[in-house]
Write a protein that holds these residues in place. Structure first.
Motif, PDB file in Angstrom:
ATOM      1  N   LYS A  12       0.850  -1.199   0.000  1.00  0.00           N
ATOM      2  CA  LYS A  12       0.000   0.000   0.000  1.00  0.00           C
ATOM      3  C   LYS A  12       0.876   1.235   0.000  1.00  0.00           C
ATOM      4  CE  LYS A  12      -2.108   1.409   3.733  1.00  0.00           C
ATOM      5  NZ  LYS A  12      -3.035   1.510   4.895  1.00  0.00           N
ATOM      6  N   LEU A  13       0.827   1.999  -1.101  1.00  0.00           N
ATOM      7  CA  LEU A  13       1.633   3.210  -1.225  1.00  0.00           C
ATOM      8  C   LEU A  13       0.734   4.446  -1.297  1.00  0.00           C
ATOM      9  CD1 LEU A  13       4.285   2.147  -3.892  1.00  0.00           C
ATOM     10  CD2 LEU A  13       4.740   2.718  -1.496  1.00  0.00           C
ATOM     11  N   PRO A  14       1.183   5.558  -0.755  1.00  0.00           N
ATOM     12  CA  PRO A  14       0.436   6.814  -0.920  1.00  0.00           C
ATOM     13  C   PRO A  14       0.554   7.329  -2.347  1.00  0.00           C
ATOM     14  CG  PRO A  14       2.520   7.236   0.169  1.00  0.00           C
ATOM     15  CD  PRO A  14       2.424   5.748   0.018  1.00  0.00           C
ATOM     16  N   ARG A  15      -0.505   7.920  -2.848  1.00  0.00           N
ATOM     17  CA  ARG A  15      -0.426   8.565  -4.166  1.00  0.00           C
ATOM     18  C   ARG A  15       0.294   9.904  -4.059  1.00  0.00           C
ATOM     19  NH1 ARG A  15      -6.159   9.295  -6.657  1.00  0.00           N
ATOM     20  NH2 ARG A  15      -4.902   9.889  -8.463  1.00  0.00           N
ATOM     21  N   HIS A  16       0.014  10.621  -2.975  1.00  0.00           N
ATOM     22  CA  HIS A  16       0.531  11.974  -2.805  1.00  0.00           C
ATOM     23  C   HIS A  16       1.253  12.063  -1.460  1.00  0.00           C
ATOM     24  CE1 HIS A  16      -0.505  16.600  -2.953  1.00  0.00           C
ATOM     25  NE2 HIS A  16       0.767  16.367  -2.636  1.00  0.00           N
ATOM     26  N   VAL A  17       2.518  12.441  -1.501  1.00  0.00           N
ATOM     27  CA  VAL A  17       3.315  12.640  -0.295  1.00  0.00           C
ATOM     28  C   VAL A  17       3.662  14.120  -0.180  1.00  0.00           C
ATOM     29  CG1 VAL A  17       5.467  12.105   0.909  1.00  0.00           C
ATOM     30  CG2 VAL A  17       4.300  10.320  -0.410  1.00  0.00           C
ATOM     31  N   ALA A  18       3.370  14.710   0.964  1.00  0.00           N
ATOM     32  CA  ALA A  18       3.727  16.103   1.247  1.00  0.00           C
ATOM     33  C   ALA A  18       4.802  16.106   2.326  1.00  0.00           C
ATOM     34  CB  ALA A  18       2.503  16.888   1.712  1.00  0.00           C
ATOM     35  N   ILE A  19       5.778  16.999   2.206  1.00  0.00           N
ATOM     36  CA  ILE A  19       6.876  17.039   3.167  1.00  0.00           C
ATOM     37  C   ILE A  19       7.113  18.466   3.653  1.00  0.00           C
ATOM     38  CG2 ILE A  19       9.305  16.524   3.580  1.00  0.00           C
ATOM     39  CD1 ILE A  19       9.231  14.457   1.407  1.00  0.00           C
ATOM     40  N   VAL A  20       7.175  18.616   4.976  1.00  0.00           N
ATOM     41  CA  VAL A  20       7.616  19.868   5.588  1.00  0.00           C
ATOM     42  C   VAL A  20       9.111  19.723   5.832  1.00  0.00           C
ATOM     43  CG1 VAL A  20       7.398  21.446   7.536  1.00  0.00           C
ATOM     44  CG2 VAL A  20       5.377  20.273   6.655  1.00  0.00           C
ATOM     45  N   MET A 188       1.896  12.930   5.095  1.00  0.00           N
ATOM     46  CA  MET A 188       2.751  14.086   5.298  1.00  0.00           C
ATOM     47  C   MET A 188       3.913  13.683   6.204  1.00  0.00           C
ATOM     48  SD  MET A 188       2.522  17.644   7.381  1.00  0.00           S
ATOM     49  CE  MET A 188       3.379  16.812   8.724  1.00  0.00           C
ATOM     50  N   ILE A 189       5.120  14.007   5.767  1.00  0.00           N
ATOM     51  CA  ILE A 189       6.324  13.769   6.545  1.00  0.00           C
ATOM     52  C   ILE A 189       6.871  15.118   6.977  1.00  0.00           C
ATOM     53  CG2 ILE A 189       8.646  12.781   6.530  1.00  0.00           C
ATOM     54  CD1 ILE A 189       7.714  11.050   4.113  1.00  0.00           C
ATOM     55  N   ARG A 190       7.214  15.236   8.247  1.00  0.00           N
ATOM     56  CA  ARG A 190       7.876  16.458   8.705  1.00  0.00           C
ATOM     57  C   ARG A 190       9.181  16.090   9.409  1.00  0.00           C
ATOM     58  NH1 ARG A 190       5.825  22.086  11.139  1.00  0.00           N
ATOM     59  NH2 ARG A 190       7.871  22.910  11.676  1.00  0.00           N
ATOM     60  N   ASP A 194       9.645  18.881  15.211  1.00  0.00           N
ATOM     61  CA  ASP A 194       8.416  19.544  15.650  1.00  0.00           C
ATOM     62  C   ASP A 194       7.195  18.752  15.202  1.00  0.00           C
ATOM     63  OD1 ASP A 194       9.658  21.667  16.935  1.00  0.00           O
ATOM     64  OD2 ASP A 194       9.826  22.833  15.088  1.00  0.00           O
ATOM     65  N   HIS A 195       6.111  18.858  15.966  1.00  0.00           N
ATOM     66  CA  HIS A 195       4.897  18.086  15.700  1.00  0.00           C
ATOM     67  C   HIS A 195       3.736  19.022  15.379  1.00  0.00           C
ATOM     68  CE1 HIS A 195       7.502  15.298  17.848  1.00  0.00           C
ATOM     69  NE2 HIS A 195       6.770  14.299  17.368  1.00  0.00           N
ATOM     70  N   ARG A 196       3.796  19.658  14.229  1.00  0.00           N
ATOM     71  CA  ARG A 196       2.726  20.540  13.774  1.00  0.00           C
ATOM     72  C   ARG A 196       2.789  20.614  12.247  1.00  0.00           C
ATOM     73  NH1 ARG A 196       6.303  24.009  16.697  1.00  0.00           N
ATOM     74  NH2 ARG A 196       7.680  25.203  15.312  1.00  0.00           N
ATOM     75  N   ILE A 197       1.705  21.131  11.636  1.00  0.00           N
ATOM     76  CA  ILE A 197       1.664  21.200  10.174  1.00  0.00           C
ATOM     77  C   ILE A 197       1.939  22.602   9.641  1.00  0.00           C
ATOM     78  CG2 ILE A 197       0.161  19.199   9.948  1.00  0.00           C
ATOM     79  CD1 ILE A 197      -2.190  21.029   9.596  1.00  0.00           C
ATOM     80  N   MET A 205      -5.263  18.403   3.811  1.00  0.00           N
ATOM     81  CA  MET A 205      -4.759  17.392   4.743  1.00  0.00           C
ATOM     82  C   MET A 205      -5.767  17.015   5.832  1.00  0.00           C
ATOM     83  SD  MET A 205      -0.657  17.686   5.111  1.00  0.00           S
ATOM     84  CE  MET A 205      -0.570  19.150   6.130  1.00  0.00           C
ATOM     85  N   ALA A 206      -7.039  17.121   5.524  1.00  0.00           N
ATOM     86  CA  ALA A 206      -8.071  16.789   6.512  1.00  0.00           C
ATOM     87  C   ALA A 206      -7.947  15.350   7.009  1.00  0.00           C
ATOM     88  CB  ALA A 206      -9.459  17.022   5.923  1.00  0.00           C
ATOM     89  N   TYR A 207      -7.549  14.425   6.147  1.00  0.00           N
ATOM     90  CA  TYR A 207      -7.423  13.017   6.519  1.00  0.00           C
ATOM     91  C   TYR A 207      -6.051  12.440   6.179  1.00  0.00           C
ATOM     92  CZ  TYR A 207     -12.377  12.865   7.624  1.00  0.00           C
ATOM     93  OH  TYR A 207     -13.602  13.088   8.204  1.00  0.00           O
ATOM     94  N   THR A 208      -5.060  13.293   6.148  1.00  0.00           N
ATOM     95  CA  THR A 208      -3.706  12.852   5.825  1.00  0.00           C
ATOM     96  C   THR A 208      -3.059  12.165   7.024  1.00  0.00           C
ATOM     97  OG1 THR A 208      -3.441  14.647   4.225  1.00  0.00           O
ATOM     98  CG2 THR A 208      -1.425  13.661   5.089  1.00  0.00           C
ATOM     99  N   GLU A 209      -2.304  11.109   6.763  1.00  0.00           N
ATOM    100  CA  GLU A 209      -1.518  10.452   7.805  1.00  0.00           C
ATOM    101  C   GLU A 209      -0.250  11.268   8.045  1.00  0.00           C
ATOM    102  OE1 GLU A 209      -2.502   7.789   9.553  1.00  0.00           O
ATOM    103  OE2 GLU A 209      -4.375   7.822   8.399  1.00  0.00           O
ATOM    104  N   LEU A 210       0.066  11.531   9.310  1.00  0.00           N
ATOM    105  CA  LEU A 210       1.191  12.389   9.666  1.00  0.00           C
ATOM    106  C   LEU A 210       2.318  11.570  10.295  1.00  0.00           C
ATOM    107  CD1 LEU A 210      -0.818  15.303  11.344  1.00  0.00           C
ATOM    108  CD2 LEU A 210      -0.329  14.958   8.916  1.00  0.00           C
ATOM    109  N   ILE A 211       3.537  11.807   9.810  1.00  0.00           N
ATOM    110  CA  ILE A 211       4.717  11.154  10.364  1.00  0.00           C
ATOM    111  C   ILE A 211       5.766  12.222  10.648  1.00  0.00           C
ATOM    112  CG2 ILE A 211       6.644   9.588   9.876  1.00  0.00           C
ATOM    113  CD1 ILE A 211       4.712   7.842   8.316  1.00  0.00           C
ATOM    114  N   PHE A 212       6.262  12.249  11.875  1.00  0.00           N
ATOM    115  CA  PHE A 212       7.249  13.244  12.287  1.00  0.00           C
ATOM    116  C   PHE A 212       8.573  12.554  12.578  1.00  0.00           C
ATOM    117  CE2 PHE A 212       3.018  14.725  13.483  1.00  0.00           C
ATOM    118  CZ  PHE A 212       2.990  15.981  12.879  1.00  0.00           C
ATOM    119  N   LEU A 213       9.619  13.013  11.916  1.00  0.00           N
ATOM    120  CA  LEU A 213      10.939  12.400  12.050  1.00  0.00           C
ATOM    121  C   LEU A 213      11.872  13.300  12.861  1.00  0.00           C
ATOM    122  CD1 LEU A 213      11.491  11.081   8.399  1.00  0.00           C
ATOM    123  CD2 LEU A 213      10.581   9.838  10.374  1.00  0.00           C
ATOM    124  N   PRO A 214      12.614  12.740  13.821  1.00  0.00           N
ATOM    125  CA  PRO A 214      13.510  13.536  14.671  1.00  0.00           C
ATOM    126  C   PRO A 214      14.869  13.770  14.024  1.00  0.00           C
ATOM    127  CG  PRO A 214      13.535  11.274  15.404  1.00  0.00           C
ATOM    128  CD  PRO A 214      12.561  11.328  14.244  1.00  0.00           C
TER     129      PRO A 214
END
Length: 243
Positions: A12-20, A188-190, A194-197, A205-214
């Motif tokens: 299962k792959l995302p169609r659209h990936v957004a990155i902060v 969405m990868i950030r 920090d843990h915010r969009i 991004m109403a239903y986007t899965e969020l992943i935060f990397l340190p």
């Protein structure tokens, strides 16, 4: 760009990936380097992200490049950032086109320096027919501002008699967003810890899965991207329905 190593992708792959892309300045500060060096190294992570998206079969990649709030930074840093952006838009133009990447800039582009606007327009026109990857950069972008602009556009349609007030629904507003012809972000990868969009693609991004990397953005690589894809694949996306 270097030859890709063998990979094991989740089913299962995302169609659209957004990155902060956060942490350039902190990466530089930790190494006692000028702020601009952090941004220069961040460009390398942008290249790695594009290459990984192509290899992984991602349909759309959107990078948060410069927010509407970033104008508050020191003037010399903003000027250096704009010059760096113009340089790489020009430098990467042919390579992106040859790889089948379609480029688009999201945001209030009329407020950008002339040379940046010109390179953005050239790159959008040159790659308009490409279909292998939609590559968006959010530039002078703010999610609230985008929603305001969409509301103004709908209000104008109502005043001109092209749209009835009672008929307005979510789909009408979505049609006026800069991503109107693209799927909403699945993931969405950030980076940066920090843990915010941060006012990024708020409607989309109403239903986007969020992943935060340190990690800081200059450290982001293919393995981090793949790690995020595997974590995304393990999540159950219900969109408000029962599991």
């Amino acid at each position: 760009m270097s030859k890709s190593a063998p990979i094991t992708l989740p089913e299962k792959l995302p169609r659209h990936v957004a990155i902060v892309m956060d942490g350039n300045r902190r990466w530089a500060r930790k190494r006692y380097l000028p702020r601009l060096e952090g941004h220069r190294q961040g460009v390398k992570s942008v290249r790695r992200s594009i290459e990984a998206s192509l290899d992984f079969g991602i349909e759309t990649l959107t990078l948060y490049t410069f927010s509407a709030e970033n104008w508050k930074r020191p003037k010399d840093e903003v000027s250096a950032l704009m010059n760096l952006l113009a340089l790489h838009l020009k430098r990467e133009m042919d390579d992106l086109h040859e790889r089948g990447v379609r480029f688009r800039a999201l945001g209030r582009l009329d407020e950008l320096p002339t040379n940046v606007r010109e390179y953005v327009q050239q790159l959008e026109e040159k790659t308009a027919g490409n279909t292998r990857l939609n590559f968006n950069i959010a530039l002078n972008y703010g999610g609230r501002q985008e929603i305001v602009d969409a509301a103004k556009a709908m209000s104008k349609q109502v005043l001109e008699g092209h749209l009835k007030w009672d008929d307005i629904g979510p789909e009408h507003l979505a049609c006026h967003l800069t991503t109107h012809d693209q799927p909403d972000p699945d993931l969405m990868i950030r980076t940066g810890g920090d843990h915010r969009i941060s006012n990024f693609l708020l409607w989309q991004m109403a239903y986007t899965e969020l992943i935060f990397l340190p990690i800081y953005w200059p450290e982001f690589n293919r393995d981090h991207f793949l790690q995020a894809l595997h974590e995304y694949a393990e999540r159950e996306r219900r969109f408000g329905a029962a599991g």
